[in-house]
Write a protein that holds these residues in place. Structure first.
Motif, PDB file in Angstrom:
ATOM      1  N   VAL A  29       0.871  -1.150   0.073  1.00 36.22           N
ATOM      2  CA  VAL A  29      -0.318  -0.213  -0.046  1.00 36.22           C
ATOM      3  C   VAL A  29       0.426   1.409  -0.063  1.00 36.22           C
ATOM      4  O   VAL A  29       1.788   1.306   0.347  1.00 36.22           O
ATOM      5  CB  VAL A  29      -0.766   0.043   1.183  1.00 36.22           C
ATOM      6  CG1 VAL A  29      -2.118   1.121   0.812  1.00 36.22           C
ATOM      7  CG2 VAL A  29      -2.040  -1.193   1.147  1.00 36.22           C
ATOM      8  N   PHE A  30       0.342   2.038  -0.982  1.00 41.03           N
ATOM      9  CA  PHE A  30       1.159   3.258  -1.439  1.00 41.03           C
ATOM     10  C   PHE A  30       0.547   4.265  -0.416  1.00 41.03           C
ATOM     11  O   PHE A  30      -0.979   4.252  -0.813  1.00 41.03           O
ATOM     12  CB  PHE A  30       1.596   3.838  -2.442  1.00 41.03           C
ATOM     13  CG  PHE A  30       1.976   5.036  -2.481  1.00 41.03           C
ATOM     14  CD1 PHE A  30       3.518   6.045  -1.737  1.00 41.03           C
ATOM     15  CD2 PHE A  30       2.310   5.555  -3.840  1.00 41.03           C
ATOM     16  CE1 PHE A  30       3.609   6.947  -1.588  1.00 41.03           C
ATOM     17  CE2 PHE A  30       2.522   6.822  -3.808  1.00 41.03           C
ATOM     18  CZ  PHE A  30       3.534   7.872  -3.200  1.00 41.03           C
ATOM     19  N   ALA A  31       0.657   5.758   0.730  1.00 47.63           N
ATOM     20  CA  ALA A  31      -0.353   6.452   0.446  1.00 47.63           C
ATOM     21  C   ALA A  31      -0.760   7.544  -0.394  1.00 47.63           C
ATOM     22  O   ALA A  31      -1.061   7.996   0.055  1.00 47.63           O
ATOM     23  CB  ALA A  31       0.526   7.138   2.079  1.00 47.63           C
ATOM     24  N   LEU A  63       1.012  17.821   7.118  1.00 49.57           N
ATOM     25  CA  LEU A  63       0.662  16.892   8.109  1.00 49.57           C
ATOM     26  C   LEU A  63      -0.420  16.335   8.764  1.00 49.57           C
ATOM     27  O   LEU A  63      -0.383  15.142   8.623  1.00 49.57           O
ATOM     28  CB  LEU A  63       2.498  17.041   9.208  1.00 49.57           C
ATOM     29  CG  LEU A  63       3.608  18.261   8.150  1.00 49.57           C
ATOM     30  CD1 LEU A  63       4.356  17.879   9.229  1.00 49.57           C
ATOM     31  CD2 LEU A  63       3.795  16.596   7.674  1.00 49.57           C
ATOM     32  N   ASN A  64      -1.212  17.581   9.298  1.00 50.76           N
ATOM     33  CA  ASN A  64      -2.475  16.981   9.757  1.00 50.76           C
ATOM     34  C   ASN A  64      -3.215  16.372   9.046  1.00 50.76           C
ATOM     35  O   ASN A  64      -4.157  15.426   8.951  1.00 50.76           O
ATOM     36  CB  ASN A  64      -2.851  18.092  10.628  1.00 50.76           C
ATOM     37  CG  ASN A  64      -2.213  18.539  11.848  1.00 50.76           C
ATOM     38  OD1 ASN A  64      -1.271  16.762  12.356  1.00 50.76           O
ATOM     39  ND2 ASN A  64      -2.670  19.277  12.348  1.00 50.76           N
ATOM     40  N   GLU A  65      -3.702  17.104   7.413  1.00 46.68           N
ATOM     41  CA  GLU A  65      -4.362  16.680   6.634  1.00 46.68           C
ATOM     42  C   GLU A  65      -3.692  14.989   5.959  1.00 46.68           C
ATOM     43  O   GLU A  65      -4.368  14.587   5.716  1.00 46.68           O
ATOM     44  CB  GLU A  65      -4.206  17.483   5.852  1.00 46.68           C
ATOM     45  CG  GLU A  65      -5.814  17.210   4.666  1.00 46.68           C
ATOM     46  CD  GLU A  65      -6.201  18.238   3.680  1.00 46.68           C
ATOM     47  OE1 GLU A  65      -6.487  17.867   2.404  1.00 46.68           O
ATOM     48  OE2 GLU A  65      -5.705  19.435   4.402  1.00 46.68           O
ATOM     49  N   ILE A  66      -2.962  14.819   6.033  1.00 46.41           N
ATOM     50  CA  ILE A  66      -2.396  13.840   5.770  1.00 46.41           C
ATOM     51  C   ILE A  66      -2.579  12.618   6.529  1.00 46.41           C
ATOM     52  O   ILE A  66      -3.120  11.552   6.250  1.00 46.41           O
ATOM     53  CB  ILE A  66      -0.300  13.966   4.805  1.00 46.41           C
ATOM     54  CG1 ILE A  66      -0.021  14.849   3.893  1.00 46.41           C
ATOM     55  CG2 ILE A  66      -0.223  12.553   5.178  1.00 46.41           C
ATOM     56  CD1 ILE A  66       1.284  15.061   4.151  1.00 46.41           C
ATOM     57  N   THR A  67      -2.722  13.003   8.141  1.00 46.15           N
ATOM     58  CA  THR A  67      -3.083  12.222   8.901  1.00 46.15           C
ATOM     59  C   THR A  67      -4.321  11.383   9.158  1.00 46.15           C
ATOM     60  O   THR A  67      -4.574  10.287   8.721  1.00 46.15           O
ATOM     61  CB  THR A  67      -2.041  13.006  10.489  1.00 46.15           C
ATOM     62  OG1 THR A  67      -0.703  12.854  10.179  1.00 46.15           O
ATOM     63  CG2 THR A  67      -3.048  11.339  10.931  1.00 46.15           C
ATOM     64  N   ALA A  68      -4.780  12.564   8.238  1.00 45.78           N
ATOM     65  CA  ALA A  68      -6.596  12.534   8.849  1.00 45.78           C
ATOM     66  C   ALA A  68      -6.902  11.871   7.579  1.00 45.78           C
ATOM     67  O   ALA A  68      -8.013  10.457   7.174  1.00 45.78           O
ATOM     68  CB  ALA A  68      -7.602  13.913   8.149  1.00 45.78           C
TER      69      ALA A  68
END
Length: 361
Positions: A29-31, A63-68
């Motif tokens: 899996v690739f983000a 970074l927070n949006e990537i996390t979510a």
């Protein structure tokens, strides 16, 4: 789970080891996006590995949006695809997000390259490392120092294993396959410069001072700089003297032997660094490769995730100090560099150890 281009270099040996074992199935899996420009086809052909089975198509610089986004999309993927163990790599925001999702689903979590610390809680990656290691059931460390940290901090149910540096698996596997790039260079008669850290890129004056220092102390050796994205744009700006300090169209003299080149395929970049007189970089991976190849390396940082590259290997830390940088470049060019050796378990068998441990659990 891979979150960025460098992760695939560490994932490739794992895939080979899983396929060789023959008792487990995996899904890569690739983000990011399927059309991510850093994931050129040559990367996967050079590494002799498949492209990702699943791309979560997360596309953000927050970074927070990537996390979510990773949490939501990976959770949906795992809902449809039963999984026993989730293996995450390094310390990105996407890595932390995957770790949280795995544990909320009650899955086993393995952290590859665990126990790395800067001890600077202001760094986003340090927060990621603390969270991932705290949640992980398997902490796979690369060296003695990181193993000690992971053991000391581990949760009750966690297990720490010093499996070695998986980057060495890739280097050993590809050592005889490296290709000389189409550049006008002679073995051992050039320096390599790489730049990627956002904090460093944000300080144009500091970068300009560093390049002036390297050029001055290089003794006329060409400085080959494979750069991409923001780093390439910044260097282009500095070279053209866009601040108007020199006549229009003239080139900044501090770049007289500084040679920016486009990003190189993995096997060509590997050849370039393996045959250099020395390397100046802000990349931990490049410093590790330098230790493997016994090439002198200067790291533009005050800490390293793999302290053994400094204590045992060929790496020296100079932070962002141009004066210290100049001193070390002079030593590098004059051949007065410290001897280096390979740290323990940098033997190319890390992936085998990881697969064996996970399969026996």
């Amino acid at each position: 789970m891979a979150g960025a281009r460098p992760n695939f270099i560490k994932v490739a040996p794992l895939i080979r080891a899983i396929e060789k074992n023959g008792q487990a199935r995996y899904s890569l899996v690739f983000a990011g996006r399927q059309d991510d420009p850093t994931l050129e086809d040559s990367l996967f052909s050079d590494l002799q590995m498949p492209r990702p089975d699943v791309c979560l198509d997360v596309d953000s610089t927050s970074l927070n949006e990537i996390t979510a986004q990773v949490m939501g999309k990976l959770d949906a993927h795992l809902e449809q695809n039963p999984t026993d163990v989730v293996i995450v790599v390094d310390d990105l925001a996407s890595t932390m997000a995957a770790a949280i999702v795995a544990k909320k689903r009650g899955l086993k979590l393995a952290h590859l390259v665990a126990g790395t610390r800067s001890f600077n809680i202001q760094m986003p990656k340090e927060v990621n490392r603390l969270v991932i290691d705290a949640l992980s059931d398997y902490l796979f460390t690369a060296g003695v120092k990181s193993n000690s940290i992971a053991t000391r901090e581990q949760a009750e149910t966690s297990q720490t294993y010093m499996v070695g540096n998986i980057l060495m698996d890739t280097l050993r596997f590809n050592h005889q396959r490296l290709r000389k790039p189409a550049l006008d260079i002679e073995e051992g008669k050039y320096l390599v410069f790489t730049l990627n850290r956002k904090v460093l890129l944000a300080n144009e004056e500091k970068i300009s001072q560093m390049i002036a220092t390297i050029t001055e102390k290089a003794g006329g050796l060409p400085i080959i700089a494979p750069l991409r994205g923001p780093a390439a744009s910044l260097i282009s700006k500095l070279r053209s003297c866009s601040a108007g300090l020199l006549p229009k169209g003239s080139e900044n003299p501090q770049f007289s032997n500084f040679k920016p080149v486009p990003p190189l395929p993995y096997l060509e970049f590997g050849w370039l660094t393996a045959h250099a007189k020395g390397i100046i970089t802000d990349s931990g991976n490049v410093a590790e490769e330098a230790t493997f190849n016994n090439v002198p390396c200067i790291t533009l940082n005050s800490y390293t995730e793999h302290q053994e590259t400094v204590t045992i290997g060929t790496n020296v830390l100079v932070g962002e100090d141009p004066l210290r940088l100049g001193e070390e470049v002079s030593r590098m060019v004059s051949g007065q560099w410290k001897p280096g050796a390979l740290p323990d378990r940098w033997d190319g068998r890390t992936a085998e150890r990881i697969v064996s441990i996970v399969m026996e659990a």
